[in-house]
Design a protein around this motif. Sequence first.
Motif, PDB file in Angstrom:
ATOM      1  N   GLN A  95      43.762  24.034  37.201  1.00  0.00           N
ATOM      2  CA  GLN A  95      44.693  23.314  37.745  1.00  0.00           C
ATOM      3  C   GLN A  95      44.952  24.316  39.366  1.00  0.00           C
ATOM      4  N   THR A  96      44.895  25.097  38.977  1.00  0.00           N
ATOM      5  CA  THR A  96      44.946  26.452  39.952  1.00  0.00           C
ATOM      6  C   THR A  96      44.048  27.042  40.976  1.00  0.00           C
ATOM      7  N   MET A  97      42.934  27.037  40.698  1.00  0.00           N
ATOM      8  CA  MET A  97      41.641  26.683  41.350  1.00  0.00           C
ATOM      9  C   MET A  97      41.611  26.684  43.047  1.00  0.00           C
ATOM     10  N   GLU A  98      42.244  25.707  43.287  1.00  0.00           N
ATOM     11  CA  GLU A  98      42.665  24.983  44.380  1.00  0.00           C
ATOM     12  C   GLU A  98      43.142  26.297  45.222  1.00  0.00           C
ATOM     13  N   ILE A  99      44.683  26.376  44.261  1.00  0.00           N
ATOM     14  CA  ILE A  99      44.933  27.088  45.872  1.00  0.00           C
ATOM     15  C   ILE A  99      44.755  28.907  45.482  1.00  0.00           C
ATOM     16  N   ALA A 100      44.544  28.612  44.886  1.00  0.00           N
ATOM     17  CA  ALA A 100      44.434  30.611  44.331  1.00  0.00           C
ATOM     18  C   ALA A 100      43.436  30.896  45.932  1.00  0.00           C
ATOM     19  N   ASP A 101      43.754  32.224  46.519  1.00  0.00           N
ATOM     20  CA  ASP A 101      42.735  33.071  47.295  1.00  0.00           C
ATOM     21  C   ASP A 101      42.147  34.172  46.435  1.00  0.00           C
ATOM     22  N   LYS A 102      41.900  34.551  45.742  1.00  0.00           N
ATOM     23  CA  LYS A 102      41.481  35.732  44.933  1.00  0.00           C
ATOM     24  C   LYS A 102      41.623  35.169  43.266  1.00  0.00           C
ATOM     25  N   LEU A 103      39.748  35.804  42.943  1.00  0.00           N
ATOM     26  CA  LEU A 103      40.282  35.628  41.545  1.00  0.00           C
ATOM     27  C   LEU A 103      39.716  36.970  41.271  1.00  0.00           C
ATOM     28  N   GLU A 104      40.421  37.966  40.202  1.00  0.00           N
ATOM     29  CA  GLU A 104      40.264  39.022  39.230  1.00  0.00           C
ATOM     30  C   GLU A 104      39.648  38.928  38.216  1.00  0.00           C
ATOM     31  N   VAL A 105      38.135  38.485  37.649  1.00  0.00           N
ATOM     32  CA  VAL A 105      37.644  38.318  36.567  1.00  0.00           C
ATOM     33  C   VAL A 105      36.968  39.336  35.524  1.00  0.00           C
ATOM     34  N   THR A 106      37.309  39.168  34.943  1.00  0.00           N
ATOM     35  CA  THR A 106      36.833  40.613  34.037  1.00  0.00           C
ATOM     36  C   THR A 106      36.260  39.325  33.187  1.00  0.00           C
ATOM     37  N   LEU A 107      34.024  40.047  33.348  1.00  0.00           N
ATOM     38  CA  LEU A 107      33.197  39.395  32.763  1.00  0.00           C
ATOM     39  C   LEU A 107      32.978  40.069  31.812  1.00  0.00           C
ATOM     40  N   VAL A 108      32.998  39.393  30.412  1.00  0.00           N
ATOM     41  CA  VAL A 108      32.703  40.048  28.911  1.00  0.00           C
ATOM     42  C   VAL A 108      31.375  39.851  28.836  1.00  0.00           C
ATOM     43  N   LYS A 109      30.626  40.369  28.154  1.00  0.00           N
ATOM     44  CA  LYS A 109      29.284  40.771  27.998  1.00  0.00           C
ATOM     45  C   LYS A 109      29.036  39.803  26.940  1.00  0.00           C
ATOM     46  N   ALA A 110      29.454  39.022  26.237  1.00  0.00           N
ATOM     47  CA  ALA A 110      29.513  38.835  24.687  1.00  0.00           C
ATOM     48  C   ALA A 110      29.173  36.621  25.299  1.00  0.00           C
ATOM     49  N   ASN A 111      28.796  36.368  24.010  1.00  0.00           N
ATOM     50  CA  ASN A 111      28.679  34.838  24.057  1.00  0.00           C
ATOM     51  C   ASN A 111      28.991  34.461  22.715  1.00  0.00           C
ATOM     52  N   LEU A 112      30.970  34.090  22.791  1.00  0.00           N
ATOM     53  CA  LEU A 112      31.214  33.966  22.062  1.00  0.00           C
ATOM     54  C   LEU A 112      31.891  31.998  21.538  1.00  0.00           C
ATOM     55  N   GLU A 113      32.609  31.468  20.512  1.00  0.00           N
ATOM     56  CA  GLU A 113      32.323  30.573  19.970  1.00  0.00           C
ATOM     57  C   GLU A 113      34.235  30.164  20.491  1.00  0.00           C
ATOM     58  N   ALA A 114      34.431  29.033  21.409  1.00  0.00           N
ATOM     59  CA  ALA A 114      35.589  29.086  21.895  1.00  0.00           C
ATOM     60  C   ALA A 114      36.204  27.508  22.003  1.00  0.00           C
ATOM     61  N   ASP A 115      37.322  27.687  22.268  1.00  0.00           N
ATOM     62  CA  ASP A 115      37.825  25.934  23.075  1.00  0.00           C
ATOM     63  C   ASP A 115      38.149  26.227  23.810  1.00  0.00           C
ATOM     64  N   THR A 116      38.357  27.175  24.299  1.00  0.00           N
ATOM     65  CA  THR A 116      39.110  26.764  25.867  1.00  0.00           C
ATOM     66  C   THR A 116      38.272  27.859  26.985  1.00  0.00           C
TER      67      THR A 116
END
Length: 164
Positions: free
Chosen positions: A104-125
């Motif tokens: 719901q907030t990607m549209e209002i954000a100016d910047k993303l601080e992403v930590t890209l973890v080099k893993a491929n894991l089971e998730a629900d979110t």
Amino acid sequence: MTTIVVAMGEKNEIGSDNQLLWHLPKDLKHFKDLTSGHPIIMGRKTYESIGKALPNRTNIVVSRKKNWFQEGILIVGSIKEAVKFAKKIDENIFIIGGGNIYEQTMEIADKLEVTLVKANLEADTYFPKINPKFWKMTSEICHEKDDKNQYDFCFQTFEKVDVQ
Ligand SMILES: NC(=O)c1ccc[n+]([C@@H]2O[C@H](COP(=O)([O-])OP(=O)(O)OC[C@H]3O[C@@H](n4cnc5c(N)ncnc54)[C@H](OP(=O)(O)O)[C@@H]3O)[C@@H](O)[C@H]2O)c1
């Protein structure tokens, strides 16, 4: 400036069973360095997952629940209200998740601080897809795993592209 902070895996996975998917002390320090002294906005589930207010930051939690109170946090009924309060405190505000709030907030954000973890894991979110039409990576610093940090990861900054 409204900044989204997230740590995600290679499939944009961010959580499972209301918990994070990894233990990366270097990323926790990065998160603390970015957000300390500034208001942070989060969804009720993320707040419950953390289990307490984070120190040295105004913690604003979004929930539709009535009569839900917790010590040491500001609870608001909408994202709009959260942003309004946060901006009264500081020009630089941080949105810290989870998946529902990111959507719901990607549209209002100016910047993303992403930590890209080099893993491929089971998730629900998951984090929403970062559309290169709207976001440009302006910085990337990578770290290798070590005895305390279980995966390789990269700190990436994305800034919103001006699209007329
Ligand atoms: N890897 C990361 O960087 C990162 C960061 C944060 C969280 N996470 C993970 O993400 C997961 C939690 O994410 P999630 O998507 O399940 O939940 P969430 O986004 O943390 O919280 C969702 C809740 O926020 C409230 N909410 C959402 N939109 C609202 C609106 N427009 N107005 C009012 N209230 C609103 C609702 O609370 P009520 O139900 O109380 O109404 C909703 O149930 C966990 O696994 C957590 O560990 C990962």
